[in-house]
Write a protein that holds these residues in place. Sequence first.
Motif, PDB file in Angstrom:
ATOM      1  N   UNK A 185      31.647 -11.954  55.142  1.00 22.26           N
ATOM      2  CA  UNK A 185      32.652 -11.607  54.147  1.00 22.26           C
ATOM      3  C   UNK A 185      32.453 -10.257  53.485  1.00 22.26           C
ATOM      4  N   UNK A 186      31.595  -9.383  54.079  1.00 19.68           N
ATOM      5  CA  UNK A 186      31.273  -8.091  53.483  1.00 19.68           C
ATOM      6  C   UNK A 186      32.100  -6.974  54.107  1.00 19.68           C
ATOM      7  N   UNK A 187      32.305  -5.884  53.361  1.00 20.70           N
ATOM      8  CA  UNK A 187      32.922  -4.709  53.976  1.00 20.70           C
ATOM      9  C   UNK A 187      32.022  -4.168  55.088  1.00 20.70           C
ATOM     10  N   UNK A 188      32.581  -3.323  55.942  1.00 19.03           N
ATOM     11  CA  UNK A 188      31.804  -2.707  57.015  1.00 19.03           C
ATOM     12  C   UNK A 188      30.587  -1.988  56.452  1.00 19.03           C
ATOM     13  N   UNK A 189      29.447  -2.192  57.104  1.00 18.67           N
ATOM     14  CA  UNK A 189      28.221  -1.517  56.652  1.00 18.67           C
ATOM     15  C   UNK A 189      27.410  -1.088  57.871  1.00 18.67           C
ATOM     16  N   UNK A 190      26.514  -0.114  57.711  1.00 17.22           N
ATOM     17  CA  UNK A 190      25.744   0.390  58.850  1.00 17.22           C
ATOM     18  C   UNK A 190      24.385  -0.293  58.966  1.00 17.22           C
ATOM     19  N   UNK A 191      23.884  -0.300  60.202  1.00 16.20           N
ATOM     20  CA  UNK A 191      22.502  -0.704  60.464  1.00 16.20           C
ATOM     21  C   UNK A 191      21.946   0.326  61.437  1.00 16.20           C
ATOM     22  N   UNK A 192      20.740   0.821  61.215  1.00 12.22           N
ATOM     23  CA  UNK A 192      20.221   1.914  62.035  1.00 12.22           C
ATOM     24  C   UNK A 192      18.844   1.592  62.583  1.00 12.22           C
ATOM     25  N   UNK A 193      18.560   2.213  63.714  1.00 15.12           N
ATOM     26  CA  UNK A 193      17.231   2.234  64.303  1.00 15.12           C
ATOM     27  C   UNK A 193      16.897   3.684  64.603  1.00 15.12           C
ATOM     28  N   UNK A 194      15.703   4.137  64.224  1.00 13.27           N
ATOM     29  CA  UNK A 194      15.349   5.551  64.355  1.00 13.27           C
ATOM     30  C   UNK A 194      13.996   5.691  65.044  1.00 13.27           C
ATOM     31  N   UNK A 195      13.745   6.925  65.512  1.00 13.37           N
ATOM     32  CA  UNK A 195      12.440   7.255  66.072  1.00 13.37           C
ATOM     33  C   UNK A 195      11.970   8.566  65.455  1.00 13.37           C
ATOM     34  N   UNK A 196      10.746   8.557  64.911  1.00 13.59           N
ATOM     35  CA  UNK A 196      10.137   9.727  64.286  1.00 13.59           C
ATOM     36  C   UNK A 196       8.731   9.897  64.852  1.00 13.59           C
ATOM     37  N   UNK A 197       8.464  11.061  65.459  1.00 15.27           N
ATOM     38  CA  UNK A 197       7.141  11.335  66.034  1.00 15.27           C
ATOM     39  C   UNK A 197       6.682  10.226  66.973  1.00 15.27           C
ATOM     40  N   UNK A 198       7.609   9.733  67.793  1.00 13.01           N
ATOM     41  CA  UNK A 198       7.281   8.717  68.764  1.00 13.01           C
ATOM     42  C   UNK A 198       7.252   7.295  68.225  1.00 13.01           C
ATOM     43  N   UNK A 199       7.390   7.119  66.924  1.00 13.86           N
ATOM     44  CA  UNK A 199       7.363   5.792  66.314  1.00 13.86           C
ATOM     45  C   UNK A 199       8.783   5.323  66.021  1.00 13.86           C
ATOM     46  N   UNK A 200       9.123   4.142  66.517  1.00  9.99           N
ATOM     47  CA  UNK A 200      10.457   3.597  66.305  1.00  9.99           C
ATOM     48  C   UNK A 200      10.415   2.521  65.219  1.00  9.99           C
ATOM     49  N   UNK A 201      11.399   2.542  64.317  1.00 11.83           N
ATOM     50  CA  UNK A 201      11.478   1.507  63.298  1.00 11.83           C
ATOM     51  C   UNK A 201      12.931   1.270  62.914  1.00 11.83           C
ATOM     52  N   UNK A 202      13.150   0.154  62.216  1.00 11.14           N
ATOM     53  CA  UNK A 202      14.495  -0.320  61.930  1.00 11.14           C
ATOM     54  C   UNK A 202      14.844  -0.120  60.459  1.00 11.14           C
ATOM     55  N   UNK A 203      16.117  -0.360  60.166  1.00  8.66           N
ATOM     56  CA  UNK A 203      16.651  -0.097  58.833  1.00  8.66           C
ATOM     57  C   UNK A 203      15.877  -0.837  57.750  1.00  8.66           C
ATOM     58  N   UNK A 204      15.602  -2.122  57.978  1.00  9.07           N
ATOM     59  CA  UNK A 204      14.932  -2.911  56.953  1.00  9.07           C
ATOM     60  C   UNK A 204      13.456  -2.532  56.804  1.00  9.07           C
ATOM     61  N   UNK A 205      12.932  -1.742  57.733  1.00  6.75           N
ATOM     62  CA  UNK A 205      11.544  -1.294  57.662  1.00  6.75           C
ATOM     63  C   UNK A 205      11.393   0.060  56.980  1.00  6.75           C
ATOM     64  N   UNK A 206      12.502   0.669  56.633  1.00  9.50           N
ATOM     65  CA  UNK A 206      12.475   1.958  55.931  1.00  9.50           C
ATOM     66  C   UNK A 206      12.057   1.769  54.480  1.00  9.50           C
TER      67      UNK A 206
END
Length: 485
Positions: A185-206
């Motif tokens: 029931x929420x408005x559209x929202x983003x979820x991201x996964x990124x890689x920095x210096x070879x390390x990958x992590x997810x939105x909730x891990x930021x």
Amino acid sequence: MGAFSVKRIRASDHWRRVVAPRNNRPLRLISLEYSGLLGLGDGKIPLHPVLTVICGANGVGKSTLLTACRLCIDFENAATRSKSRHGSCKIELSLAVSNGNQHNFKLDTGIHTKPDDIEFPVYRIDAGEEWFRIKNLVRNEENWQEVLDAVDPRVLNPGDLNRLSYLTQKTYSECLVYEIEDFAGLPTFPYVEVKVNGTQYKFEEMGAGEGALFLMWWHFDRIQHPCVVLLEEPETHTTGHSQRALMDCLAEQCESRVCSIVTTHSTEIISHVPKECLRLFVRNGNNVDVTQSPNNSLLGMTLGVDVRAELLVLVEDRCARELGKEILRRYRPDVLSNVVFKDVGSNDVVCANGKVFPPVEFLNILCLLDGNERGNFDILDGVKRPVEFLPSNLAPEEFLWQYCESKKAQIAEALDSDAATVNAILASINGFDHHDWFCDLASRLGISYERLLAVLLRIIVSVEAEIAEACQELADGIALHVKSN
């Protein structure tokens, strides 16, 4: 797509166009007037046409102001949440459209009226709160991976990665953005996964700051023009660098087709935003006093803002330094805290372009010469920096001595002394080197150098209209060279 440039060299151009907007913009804010508004009472706030930054202490009513704006211009979305708290108040927001005509949005004890045929989106963004909500939602959803598998992610290009890096101070090599629609029931929202210096992590891990900045980037990237953007304390969880970068990005958004109202108590943001855009809230009983374009002294007293020097004034010696400061204090106190005076030993050194003080980023440099240097082309020949002169055609020490001799009674009265004592002290230092006598006079009178100079200047300008006019002109001339003025 609302992409924005992140080149620092262009930031000043964005801010310049924000401060002096075109008259044919699609939207221009005018004012917000209210009565009976919880937390603010009664009042009227003149809004900057493009960007208004509301600053003030905690609990002064900044968030209530955003609610009031949204009640007026985005009533259908805001009414269910806020109507009960503000159902008895009256709010009126005035704006102008591209043809210059003024239109008013009103909320009067629960009844909402708006102009015909004027429609634009309104975005209220509280990125810090939104990140925590998304993080908790993801962690509590057992089938989250299934949700992601149903969405084709967007792979950010190098330009978008650079923009994100500018905001967060991290270097991203990869970033996937999932736009989640029709979920819980929420408005559209983003979820991201990124890689920095070879390390990958997810939105909730930021961290909270990085997550909030991603959300700000995402909102800016999606907004439709023209629109009004309401930002709730965008500094939450973020560093000073990111706060300044975020405001530069917002300035680019506001440059042509976006209007925005921002609440903040961040000294970084307050120091970075042009004074024309600032509105200071100070509690006054049940109401709030609003100061338009508050000066640095007022911001420092009320919010503890550290004021950055924006003008370096080069003078010959201590007397020229203190006289220049006192003139500015008397005639243009609004810019005094932005100005630093530096005595460098001689008027030749004052005019030595680039040899003693090379150009400094965010800092203007002004040469302030003694009055007797007017017409001295040997000194002025080739000077590239702006030049101003102290009052009269005399060196400042000679100028002051002239009035010490002729205004003994006034000096004695101002210092709560007697004329005979002042006369005796002046006689005792007669003939001293003109660079030394003023310091000795202050010492023998038992007062500070600065106080004696202030007393003398007050006496002089009270009886010499031409000197008073010259001091005013000098103060205004110095103020013109202050970058933020």
